[in-house]
Scaffold this active site. Sequence first.
Site, mmCIF file in Angstrom:
data_model
loop_
_atom_site.group_PDB
_atom_site.id
_atom_site.type_symbol
_atom_site.label_atom_id
_atom_site.label_comp_id
_atom_site.label_asym_id
_atom_site.label_seq_id
_atom_site.Cartn_x
_atom_site.Cartn_y
_atom_site.Cartn_z
ATOM 1 N N LYS A 79 0.850 -1.203 0.000
ATOM 2 C CA LYS A 79 0.000 0.000 0.000
ATOM 3 C C LYS A 79 0.882 1.249 0.000
ATOM 4 C CE LYS A 79 -3.962 1.948 2.572
ATOM 5 N NZ LYS A 79 -4.824 1.772 3.757
ATOM 6 N N SER A 154 -9.821 1.722 2.751
ATOM 7 C CA SER A 154 -8.930 2.494 1.904
ATOM 8 C C SER A 154 -7.900 1.646 1.153
ATOM 9 C CB SER A 154 -8.193 3.532 2.754
ATOM 10 O OG SER A 154 -7.308 2.913 3.667
ATOM 11 N N SER A 178 -10.003 -0.616 6.934
ATOM 12 C CA SER A 178 -9.386 -0.417 5.621
ATOM 13 C C SER A 178 -8.676 -1.631 5.042
ATOM 14 C CB SER A 178 -8.410 0.757 5.672
ATOM 15 O OG SER A 178 -9.118 1.974 5.633
#
Lengths: 516, 500
Positions: A79, A154, A178
Amino acid sequence: MQPLELSAVDLVAAIRQGDITAVQVAEKFLDRIDKLNGPINAFLNVDRDRALARAADIDARRKAGKPIGPLAGLPVAVKDALCTADQPTTCASKMLAGFRPPYDAEVVSRLRQADAVIVGKTNMDEFAMGGSNENSAFGPVKNPWDFTRAPGGSSGGSAACVAADMATIAIGSDTGGSIRQPAGLCGITGLKPTYGRVSRRGLVAFASSLDQIGPMTRSAADSALVMETIAGHDRGDATSLADAVPRYTSMLEQPLTGLRIGRVAEHFGAGLDPEVARGVEEAFAAFKAAGATIHDVKLPHAKYGIATYYLVAPCEASSNLARYDGAHYGHRAEPGKGHRAEPGKGHRAETTRGQRAEPTSEFESPLVEMYCRSRAEGFGPEVKRRIMLGTYALSSGYYDAYYAKALRVRRLIRQDYIDAFQSVDLIGGPVSPTPAFPLGEKTNDPLAMYLVDMYTVGTNLAGIGGISFPCGFTRGGLPIGFQLQGPALSEPLLLRAVDRYQQLTDWHLRRPKLPA
Amino acid sequence: MTTQPTAAEPFTTIIGLEVHVQLQTKTKLFCGCSTTFGAAPNTQVCPTCLGLPGSLPVMNRHAFDLAVRAALALDCTIAPFTKWDRKNYFYPDLPKGYQISQYDLPFSSDGRLEVIDPKGALWRDVRIIRVHLEEDAGKSMHDEAAGTADTRIDLNRAGTPLCEIVTQPDLRSPQESRAWLNELKLLLAYLGVSDCNMQEGSLRVDANVNLHIPLAGEGGADGRLAKTPIVEIKNMNSFRSVERALVYEAARQWEEWQATKAEMGNTPKQTRGWDDAAGVTRAQRHKEESSDYRYFPEPDLVPVTVSEADIAKARAAMGDPPTVLRKALAEKWRIPAYDADVLVNQGRDLVDYFEDLATRVGEGKVASNWMQQDVLRTLNERGGTIGEFPVRPEAVADIIGRVTKGDFDTSRGREIFAEVLASGRPVADVVASMGIAAVSDDDLVSLCKELLAANPKIVADVQGGKEQAAAGLIGQARKKNPNVNPGKFRQMCLDLIRGM
């Protein structure tokens, strides 16, 4: 040998045994990314050359009989909230476009140490704020199961790239859901470890007391493998736990006989999609069939979870994001432009006679102008919304009514879990109220967007562990996610429960239909 | 020291101080970067003190322990549980946009530090509200000379551990405020907590000051007190400027009071900067952000617990603070309180020098006299520290020993001290090269006889009972032989006259 669909456990074994080389694996995945990342937009940066060089080095060491790490040759997507010294780290924000940190996050160092091959950095909601990945400054991620739908957020890019076989595993971060929510919406397995289990050093902070890094994989067994590398004490993170790291992979096989799983009646109330409810109930039945028992438990303060979370997280975020001011790094507004307010806009000075004077500067100094304009230009609307929420709630006169009260409720929520875990080992339920929703559906309704976190925020507020995994599909072919929550440091049990479930079911093996 | 209103000063000045002291640690408060002063800008930095994305603070326990030591010496109560808070504000030399500080649970509170006046009497007992620990910001250098008004930022200092000491408004004059600061600085230096170097910014002072004015017309001495609005003075870069700024500000407030009669409460607290060159305080622009720092608990750090054992350890590392040391020194070496005060005020190293000397000499008062009249005087003239002072205690003891033995007198000893200092040669060499040798008894007798013969009036006077007349001979004897021991010579003259 078709490496794209192999589990991490099998792929690492195949490379170790020489059935396939790390370079062959890397090439396969990089080619797949080339083909699919255009439509899916899961990666913000792909580092083909470094990934291949790294893979070649692993192959060379293996051939020379030198030791290779436990994740040797495994293609990993990280990420874009985790710092990487050799690739930009942007948090999907214009504010950090092109920003190159001078250091690796602790988790990235550990992955490199374990000889994982980092193929690229994944798309996300800007600064991890969002539940659909539509808040990225670099465009939304598409759900591999249906390109018209959101992958969740997210960590949407991390979830989508694993679901679309662009990486065997991905690293995500979870502040209010997330990891678990996009894992659920994309049909993969995502673990949010206990707060402090994985070092946060080098994870660009959203809400420090809630943020936690975890694995996003195809199965619990793969998550167990990754956890053995990334979990553990870090002296560079004061909130990191010193507890020894268990051998997660060797603790999966014990049957679930006697396992007590809690079921919260309120989780099945208004707002839950009936197809999701059906999938979740079927999973409860499957656990029961595997020897577990299901018990009603109460989490009396869970209904305040969203309100509490949307105070605690924005308050911390408003402070954590203060550093992006254009002074030292990141986006800085061009000087001069807009220093004087346009006629009719901004403030006007009043003369003593009450007549309008010439428009004066909107800003009290060039410095303040730089701050205001750099932040106005660099941050997207959701980030600004949360900074304003947090700044307001921490302001003198409001602190007690909002932030201080939220902290008190947070303690009650934590206590709810402690009480519930007196009578059950784990708590099960839906990950999110609906399956993947269409892109754009909630972008104009922040409150509706916030409600997608309703089942997941409690885990973060309580600092405990949670895992989500696919437990079925809707008639329209969208994955349905199941969430298990467990007490602090219950990762071995969470992973075992899901692994046992995945031994009995094949939902986690289903793949979206994508161009080969 | 009177602090009652007088005809010349019909008010009482009320002063409270806020002192920021940099702790003497090798590394910063929340990262491993060096704190050495004077390095090239931005060379002692890392992701943490640069506030880079993803960086995290880790507390330097040594800094915390030093702060506990200082707070204990200031008689503070140490909290068993303390936490860190973020103080949020935007400034370019604050790279995170917040300072890690302590808000509602400082690690220590409720202390005191006395200041004594130059005569050794208690001047003022100043209560301390709290001592807390925080990280320093970087330095902004406004490059206005270049005409571009650019600001350059040096973050070497960012993250340096800083102790903030806040007093109650217990000080009553600029002079005693300065004296109190001197005492605080001395204490912190003795503790090894800070070098308190104001030039390098390791000690910074802000002062809050207002006036209490008895309103005579409303009942005389028993009447209401008018309190002028509190002013915070900043930018004072020496204790002398603190004193000057306070003197100026008290006078300014008195004038303003007479003109406006503005009282505290009617007007917000004002911040004024001290302009040392102009000798005035000037109102500073009200900073909007200063009104609300949005403090909240620092989530990146865990609370700190302080055990009884930690406190005992800090106490053990404390050593004697100056107040205790002054008394101890006076008692141990039987020296006057004044002497002990002078010695202690020079710092720990000088006290060690003195004790070394006194031990070698075996007599405190003699050692103290030499310290005050010779060592300290020349040290002050030369500058530098006592550690660098070339005449070591063994040399001074050697000189004193020869004086005591009667080889020469004290004034000759002083000349030798000066020569040892100037030449850097050993005492014995200097004694030899200056032709100083003990004068033999035979030589002394013949010198006496010669001078008695030449001075019949003095002989007659002594015989007439005025023994002090013999002193007139000593000067003449020293002219003929500078090595003559005056006491011995005098006694011999008297003996000879009696035998006449």
